[in-house]
Design a protein around this motif. Structure first.
Motif, mmCIF file in Angstrom:
data_model
loop_
_atom_site.group_PDB
_atom_site.id
_atom_site.type_symbol
_atom_site.label_atom_id
_atom_site.label_comp_id
_atom_site.label_asym_id
_atom_site.label_seq_id
_atom_site.Cartn_x
_atom_site.Cartn_y
_atom_site.Cartn_z
ATOM 1 N N ASN A 1 51.779 36.713 40.061
ATOM 2 C CA ASN A 1 52.375 35.515 39.458
ATOM 3 C C ASN A 1 52.262 35.624 37.933
ATOM 4 O O ASN A 1 51.188 35.454 37.378
ATOM 5 C CB ASN A 1 51.616 34.273 39.969
ATOM 6 N N ALA B 1 38.808 27.934 39.981
ATOM 7 C CA ALA B 1 38.745 29.401 39.900
ATOM 8 C C ALA B 1 39.964 29.988 39.187
ATOM 9 O O ALA B 1 39.979 31.168 38.860
ATOM 10 C CB ALA B 1 38.641 29.995 41.307
ATOM 11 N N ILE B 2 40.982 29.160 38.949
ATOM 12 C CA ILE B 2 42.234 29.692 38.376
ATOM 13 C C ILE B 2 42.113 29.815 36.864
ATOM 14 O O ILE B 2 41.819 28.842 36.167
ATOM 15 C CB ILE B 2 43.429 28.780 38.732
ATOM 16 N N GLY B 3 42.311 31.024 36.383
ATOM 17 C CA GLY B 3 42.312 31.267 34.939
ATOM 18 C C GLY B 3 40.959 31.104 34.278
ATOM 19 O O GLY B 3 40.867 31.035 33.055
ATOM 20 N N VAL C 1 41.410 36.693 40.397
ATOM 21 C CA VAL C 1 41.326 38.023 41.015
ATOM 22 C C VAL C 1 41.691 39.046 39.941
ATOM 23 O O VAL C 1 42.657 38.858 39.205
ATOM 24 C CB VAL C 1 42.318 38.149 42.200
ATOM 25 N N VAL D 1 47.710 36.862 42.328
ATOM 26 C CA VAL D 1 47.064 37.298 41.080
ATOM 27 C C VAL D 1 47.831 36.748 39.888
ATOM 28 O O VAL D 1 49.044 36.932 39.807
ATOM 29 C CB VAL D 1 47.071 38.844 41.020
#
Ligand code: PGA
Length: 247
Positions: A8, A170-172, A210, A229
């Motif tokens: 992504n 958890a994103i970024g 990730v 990802v």
């Protein structure tokens, strides 16, 4: 069944030249890859990517509007994407829920419109840090509610839906979910889909920080059907590690 990797790109890169360059890197690696590889690109690059990609790579848009056509300035319809031979649409990414105030009701309309147009859905769900702190039961209740609302009235078959479990915290952030915790939620999502929708084989992916190094922690679990990802999908070395390790 092979794993799925979704790259992504979010609102990156800044030029078409860079977009083609990253696509070329993925193309080379995809020749021998056993996984399904999906690139979710900004709308403006999709037309060029459709023409330059190979058969191993599928393309996704990162959003869509729920109407087929008409007076909706700035929006892109499922039909437009379908006519451009785009296969997938990411719906309900937490960045859109957060920055654009997307609600579950809007997400549900998008899911229904996309499936009606014959495209496939990558639906993102996941809790924020306040919910995470309250423990597993609260997390699971929250995700069940998201699924119930986002998939309302959806009749789907195994091939046109992927769910990405993406805990917002958890994103970024560089702090991925522990893989065993991700497995716990993924199993729970699979159970809901099996019992409520009688669907056995929907792929459930993990997403959130990730990268090329920590991918090894996610590889070993058969329950994790793939990864979504973000930032690392713009870095060639990380792309290589992820494709080579996540089989
Ligand atoms: P990230 O983003 O890998 O940069 O954390 C993942 C995502 O697209 O949600």
């Amino acid at each position: 069944m092979g794993k799925t990797i979704i790259f992504n790109w979010k609102m990156n890169p800044e030029t078409l030249k860079e977009a083609k360059d990253i696509l070329n890197a993925v193309k080379k690696l995809s020749q021998s890859a056993k996984q399904k590889i999906i690139i979710a690109s900004p709308f403006v690059y999709l037309e060029t990517l459709v023409k330059s990609k190979n058969k191993k790579i599928e393309l996704a848009s990162q959003d869509v509007f729920w109407q087929e056509k008409g007076s909706y300035t700035g929006e892109i319809s499922p039909t437009m994407l379908k006519n451009m031979e785009i296969e997938w649409v990411i719906i309900g990414h937490s960045e859109r829920r957060q920055h654009l105030n997307e609600t579950d009701e809007m997400i549900n309309k998008k899911v229904l419109a996309v499936l009606k147009a014959g495209l496939k859905v990558i639906l993102c769900v996941g809790e924020n840090s306040a919910i995470r702190k309250k423990g597993d039961k609260t997390i699971m209740d929250f995700i069940k509610k998201q699924l119930d609302k986002d998939l309302k009235n959806v009749e789907y078959s195994v091939n046109n839906l992927i769910i990405a479990y993406e805990p917002i915290w958890a994103i970024g952030t560089g702090i991925p979910c522990k893989s065993e915790d991700a497995v716990k939620i993924i199993k729970f999502v699979k159970k809901i889909l099996n019992t409520k929708y009688k669907i056995q084989n929907t792929k459930i992916l993990y997403g959130g920080s990730v990268n090329g190094e920590n991918i090894v922690n996610f590889v070993k679990y058969k329950e994790i059907d793939g990864v979504l990802v973000g930032a690392a999908s713009l870095k060639k070395e990380a792309i290589k590690n992820i494709i080579n390790k996540f089989k």
